[in-house]
Write an enzyme that holds these catalytic residues in place. Structure first.
Site, short mmCIF file in Angstrom:
data_model
loop_
_atom_site.label_atom_id
_atom_site.label_comp_id
_atom_site.label_asym_id
_atom_site.label_seq_id
_atom_site.Cartn_x
_atom_site.Cartn_y
_atom_site.Cartn_z
N HIS A 299 0.83 -1.22 0.00
CA HIS A 299 0.00 0.00 0.00
C HIS A 299 0.86 1.27 0.00
CE1 HIS A 299 -4.01 -1.84 0.60
NE2 HIS A 299 -3.34 -2.78 1.23
N SER A 325 -3.46 -5.89 -4.07
CA SER A 325 -4.86 -6.19 -3.80
C SER A 325 -5.79 -5.25 -4.56
CB SER A 325 -5.13 -6.10 -2.30
OG SER A 325 -4.87 -4.79 -1.84
N ASP A 364 -0.61 -5.14 5.99
CA ASP A 364 -1.64 -5.96 5.35
C ASP A 364 -1.39 -6.08 3.86
OD1 ASP A 364 -2.28 -3.19 5.08
OD2 ASP A 364 -4.27 -3.75 4.38
N GLU A 365 -1.90 -7.16 3.30
CA GLU A 365 -1.96 -7.38 1.86
C GLU A 365 -0.61 -7.18 1.16
OE1 GLU A 365 -6.61 -6.49 0.88
OE2 GLU A 365 -5.28 -4.73 0.91
N VAL A 366 0.45 -7.65 1.79
CA VAL A 366 1.76 -7.64 1.12
C VAL A 366 1.74 -8.74 0.06
CG1 VAL A 366 4.24 -7.92 1.39
CG2 VAL A 366 2.89 -6.81 3.19
#
Length: 490
Positions: A299, A325, A364-366
Site C-alpha cells: 500500500h 490487492s 496488510d496485503e503484502v
C-alpha cells in the site's frame, strides 16, 4: 380541573413513560432512575477544586465545562422518542431546578508543571507528550438527586471519577440525560426520570474508529467533527489511516517531496505537523487517543511518485491484481540499503508528530509476487525479505518509544515471530481472533464481515449485514483467559 388532579395526572404520566427509550449511548453498566422531573438552566454551575489538580487536568476540565455550557445554551433538539409531561399552571412551580454539578477526581496526584514549553500556539507540556496510556481508568459515578437536603440548600449533582477521562465521559452522559421542551411558557432543558444513579466503565480499553484519509482526503475541520461525535459515544481511539497507495498527504520535513508529488493537491490536501498536533490535542481534550497508521511495505505506491528507486512492481498494468490487492501496484523494496536509510530517517520524524505510545505499522496485503525478481538477485527468499523489513521497521518504532501495531497477515499468513508486545489487528473475518490470541498476541479486532463500512455494507467481506453490525461479539468463542488478550475493537 383541580390542582390536586393535575399533580396526580402528572405523576401517572411520568410513571407510564418511566420505561422510556433513552438517549444514553452506550448504555451505562449500572443505571437506576426514578419518575421526577428537574429543570436545568444554562446557568448551571460546574464546580471543582483546582487546588488538587495539575495544570493540564485543570485545562481539560475547563474545556469540558465550556463544551457543556455551550450545549446548555444552544441545545434545541426535540427527541422523537423520549416523552415527558410538563405540569401546567401552578404545577410548574413544583419542578425543582438542578443548580450545579460538583466534580471530584478521586485518584488525582497533583504535580508541579511550571516547566511548560510553548509549541506553535498552545501549551505542549510533558504530560501531554506522554499521551493517554492504554488502560487508563475511564470509570465514573454520576448521582443526580430529585430532593434537596433541606430548604436552604440547592439541588446538586455529583460526578466522581478516578481520572479526568472518567469526568469527560460523565459530563457527556449528563448532557444525554437532558431534553429540550418547546412551548411558549416552559421552553428549555429538562432532566426527566430523576433521581439518576449511574456507575459506568468501559468493557474494552480500546474503542476505536478508523478513518482513511489517503483514498479520500478529509480537511482538518471535518476530522475535528468526527472526534466530537466519537466523544459523545465514548469512543477513545482515533485510528488515523493517514497514508496509502493512492496518496501521501503527510508533509515530511526530511522528505518534503513525498507530499509535494504524492498528495492529491500539494497545497490544499495535505497534513502538516501543526495540523496533526491540532488533531492530537483536540482528541486528547475529549479523552481520545490518536494512533497513526503508515502502512508498509504494501500500500505504498504513493511513495513511487517521488522515490521510485526504493520501490518495486510500480504500476503493473493490466495485470495489477497479480501484484497488489487493488490498483495502483507498488511496494517498498526490502532488498536494498536505500530503503532502510529512508525508514531510519522518516519513521522517527513522523512518529514524533503523535503523542500516543502506539504506532500502526500496517503490514496488510503484502503481495510477495512483487518481490519475485528480487529473490533472483540475492540469497533471500520472499518471506525472508519480508521478515528483514518488518524486523528493521519494528526496531525503529521501538527505539522511538512506541509499540507497534500490525495487521493480522503478519502472524496468520506469514507466520512471523514478532515481539510479544506487538498488538495484532484482525480485519479479514472474526474467526481469526482466536488464531491470533493462541499465538500470545494482544488483539484489536475490526472484522470486515461485520464492521467494514466502506465495502458496500460488507459487500466484499460478507453480504448478510441486516442488523449484523450491532451483533458482533469480539470475544465470541474465546475462553476467559483468551478473552483477556482482546484489548478492544477497530
Amino acid at each position: 380541573m383541580s390542582l390536586i388532579f393535575l399533580r396526580v395526572l402528572w405523576i401517572l404520566i411520568l410513571l407510564i413513560f418511566s420505561n422510556f427509550v433513552n438517549a444514553l449511548w452506550p448504555l451505562p453498566q449500572n443505571w437506576t432512575n426514578g419518575t421526577s422531573l428537574l429543570r436545568v438552566y444554562p446557568s448551571l454551575a460546574i464546580n471543582y477544586d483546582p487546588r488538587f489538580l495539575n495544570s493540564y487536568t485543570d485545562q481539560l476540565i475547563e474545556t469540558a465545562k465550556h463544551r457543556l455550557q455551550t450545549f446548555l445554551k444552544d441545545e434545541k433538539h426535540l427527541s422523537p422518542n423520549v416523552k415527558f409531561q410538563i405540569p401546567e399552571d401552578e404545577g410548574i412551580n413544583s419542578i425543582l431546578t438542578l443548580s450545579s454539578i460538583q466534580i471530584e477526581i478521586t485518584n488525582n496526584n497533583k504535580r508541579d508543571q511550571d516547566d511548560l514549553e510553548i509549541v506553535i500556539d498552545w501549551t505542549y507540556n510533558n504530560e501531554m507528550r506522554e499521551g493517554i496510556p492504554l488502560g487508563t481508568d475511564e470509570s465514573y459515578e454520576l448521582i443526580i438527586p430529585d430532593k434537596k437536603e433541606d430548604d436552604k440548600t440547592e439541588l446538586m449533582a455529583h460526578l466522581k471519577a478516578p481520572t479526568v477521562y472518567g469526568i469527560l465521559h460523565g459530563l457527556n452522559t449528563f448532557s444525554q440525560l437532558l431534553y429540550y421542551n418547546r412551548s411558549e411558557d416552559n421552553s428549555g432543558l429538562f432532566l426527566p426520570f430523576a433521581p439518576h444513579h449511574i456507575i459506568d466503565f468501559p468493557k474494552f480499553m480500546h474503542r476505536g474508529l478508523l478513518l482513511d484519509t489517503s483514498r479520500n482526503f478529509y480537511p482538518i475541520k471535518e476530522i475535528l467533527k468526527i472526534l466530537d461525535v466519537m466523544s459523545w459515544n465514548k469512543m477513545n481511539v482515533f485510528h488515523w489511516h493517514i497514508v496509502d497507495a493512492t496518496s501521501w498527504p503527510v508533509v515530511s520535513e526530511k522528505y518534503p517531496e513525498l507530499s509535494e508529488k504524492g498528495a492529491y493537491d500539494s497545497k490544499k490536501m495535505i497534513y502538516t505537523k501543526r495540523d496533526i498536533r491540532i488533531v492530537d490535542e483536540y482528541a486528547r481534550a475529549r479523552g481520545i487517543r490518536v494512533i497513526p497508521e503508515f502502512d508498509m511495505p504494501g500500500h505504498t505506491h504513493a511513495i513511487a511518485a517521488s522515490m521510485p528507486e526504493i520501490m518495486t512492481c510500480i504500476d503493473m498494468y493490466p495485470d495489477w491484481d497479480q501484484y497488489s490487492s487493488e490498483p495502483p501496484s507498488g511496494q517498498l523494496n526490502p532488498a536494498i540499503p536505500e530503503t532502510y536509510t529512508f525508514l531510519n530517517e522518516l519513521i522517527p520524524e513522523i512518529a514524533s508528530y503523535f503523542t500516543d505510545k502506539f504506532y500502526h505499522a500496517g503490514g496488510d496485503e503484502v503481495n510477495l509476487n512483487c518481490w519475485e525478481s528480487l529473490v533472483q538477485q540475492n540469497e533471500h527468499t520472499k518471506e525472508s525479505l519480508l521478515d528483514k523489513f518488518v524486523t528493521s521497521l519494528y526496531s525503529i518504532i521501538t527505539k522511538e518509544g512506541k509499540t507497534p501495531i500490525t495487521w493480522q497477515e503478519m502472524v496468520t499468513e506469514h507466520n512471523l515471530e514478532l515481539p510479544k508486545d506487538t498488538v495484532v489487528q484482525v480485519w479479514r473475518n472474526s474467526t481469526m481472533v482466536k488464531k491470533v490470541v493462541e499465538k500470545g498476541y494482544r488483539v484489536v479486532t475490526g472484522s470486515g464481515d461485520y464492521w467494514y463500512l466502506d465495502c458496500g455494507y460488507g459487500g466484499w467481506y460478507g453480504n448478510d449485514v441486516e442488523g449484523k453490525i450491532y451483533s458482533y461479539n469480539p470475544i465470541e468463542g474465546l475462553s476467559d483467559e483468551e478473552a483477556k488478550f482482546v484489548i478492544g475493537v477497530l
